[in-house]
Design a protein around this motif. Structure first.
Motif, PDB file in Angstrom:
ATOM      1  N   TYR A  39     -22.297  74.292  70.676  1.00 34.99           N
ATOM      2  CA  TYR A  39     -22.467  73.001  69.995  1.00 34.99           C
ATOM      3  C   TYR A  39     -23.704  73.023  69.092  1.00 34.99           C
ATOM      4  CZ  TYR A  39     -22.875  68.002  69.215  1.00 34.99           C
ATOM      5  OH  TYR A  39     -22.963  66.767  68.628  1.00 34.99           O
ATOM      6  N   ASP A  49     -18.327  66.785  65.217  1.00 33.40           N
ATOM      7  CA  ASP A  49     -17.036  66.421  65.809  1.00 33.40           C
ATOM      8  C   ASP A  49     -16.197  67.665  66.102  1.00 33.40           C
ATOM      9  OD1 ASP A  49     -15.558  64.314  66.771  1.00 33.40           O
ATOM     10  OD2 ASP A  49     -14.325  64.179  64.962  1.00 33.40           O
ATOM     11  N   THR A  50     -16.101  68.547  65.136  1.00 33.11           N
ATOM     12  CA  THR A  50     -15.326  69.784  65.329  1.00 33.11           C
ATOM     13  C   THR A  50     -16.024  70.714  66.300  1.00 33.11           C
ATOM     14  OG1 THR A  50     -14.585  69.555  63.042  1.00 33.11           O
ATOM     15  CG2 THR A  50     -14.186  71.663  64.112  1.00 33.11           C
ATOM     16  N   SER A  52     -17.790  69.904  68.845  1.00 31.84           N
ATOM     17  CA  SER A  52     -17.590  69.447  70.224  1.00 31.84           C
ATOM     18  C   SER A  52     -16.266  69.960  70.789  1.00 31.84           C
ATOM     19  CB  SER A  52     -17.652  67.924  70.295  1.00 31.84           C
ATOM     20  OG  SER A  52     -16.592  67.347  69.562  1.00 31.84           O
ATOM     21  N   TRP A  53     -15.213  69.990  69.954  1.00 37.97           N
ATOM     22  CA  TRP A  53     -13.928  70.522  70.416  1.00 37.97           C
ATOM     23  C   TRP A  53     -13.994  72.039  70.615  1.00 37.97           C
ATOM     24  CZ3 TRP A  53     -10.254  67.753  72.455  1.00 37.97           C
ATOM     25  CH2 TRP A  53     -10.189  66.397  72.145  1.00 37.97           C
ATOM     26  N   VAL A  54     -14.707  72.721  69.745  1.00 41.54           N
ATOM     27  CA  VAL A  54     -14.843  74.174  69.869  1.00 41.54           C
ATOM     28  C   VAL A  54     -15.629  74.527  71.131  1.00 41.54           C
ATOM     29  CG1 VAL A  54     -15.824  76.240  68.801  1.00 41.54           C
ATOM     30  CG2 VAL A  54     -14.611  74.574  67.407  1.00 41.54           C
ATOM     31  N   CYS A  55     -16.660  73.753  71.445  1.00 42.43           N
ATOM     32  CA  CYS A  55     -17.448  74.065  72.647  1.00 42.43           C
ATOM     33  C   CYS A  55     -16.632  73.807  73.911  1.00 42.43           C
ATOM     34  CB  CYS A  55     -18.765  73.321  72.651  1.00 42.43           C
ATOM     35  SG  CYS A  55     -18.702  71.587  73.081  1.00 42.43           S
ATOM     36  N   ILE A  56     -15.739  72.808  73.898  1.00 39.66           N
ATOM     37  CA  ILE A  56     -14.862  72.576  75.050  1.00 39.66           C
ATOM     38  C   ILE A  56     -13.905  73.756  75.226  1.00 39.66           C
ATOM     39  CG2 ILE A  56     -12.964  71.156  75.910  1.00 39.66           C
ATOM     40  CD1 ILE A  56     -14.400  68.745  74.656  1.00 39.66           C
ATOM     41  N   LEU A  57     -13.333  74.204  74.123  1.00 37.01           N
ATOM     42  CA  LEU A  57     -12.410  75.343  74.192  1.00 37.01           C
ATOM     43  C   LEU A  57     -13.118  76.633  74.594  1.00 37.01           C
ATOM     44  CD1 LEU A  57     -10.192  74.686  71.047  1.00 37.01           C
ATOM     45  CD2 LEU A  57      -9.594  74.343  73.453  1.00 37.01           C
TER      46      LEU A  57
END
Length: 114
Positions: A39, A49-50, A52-57
């Motif tokens: 992140y 925003d993007t 945050s999704w990459v860090c979840i994945l």
């Protein structure tokens, strides 16, 4: 005061923090560290925003690794078993039997049963 003893002693897992085993705890800490690093590293580049999704994945597989058990195997043992069975030892496995006693009798000059 009641002490719970599991029926199967081999399934006993000692917890160290928040009810997690050592493996689960260290995988969760590593996943949080990886998510924070991704992140903070990608946030300014691709947007928060993007990122945050990459860090979840990115962190999800590491977090799941601590909790994964299949037939008593951890994730690493399971992946290694799949690699061995599907890639390293894949192919035909012909069956060829050997009669050791028959071979032993013929090598020692024993009786011939033919």
């Amino acid at each position: 005061m009641e002490i719970k003893i599991p029926k199967e002693v081999h399934k006993h897992k000692e917890t160290i923090f928040f009810g997690l085993t050592a493996r689960q705890f260290f995988c969760a800490v590593a996943a949080v560290g990886l998510a924070a690093g991704v992140y903070l590293g990608l946030g300014p580049v691709i947007g928060r925003d993007t990122a945050s999704w990459v860090c979840i994945l990115a962190a999800a597989p590491l977090a799941v690794a601590g909790f994964f058990h299949y037939n008593g195997m951890t994730l690493e043992q399971f992946v290694w078993a799949v690699v061995k069975s599907e890639l390293l030892f894949a192919g035909d496995r012909p069956f060829a039997s050997e009669n050791f006693y028959y071979d032993l009798l013929h090598r020692k000059g024993g009786q011939d049963f033919d």
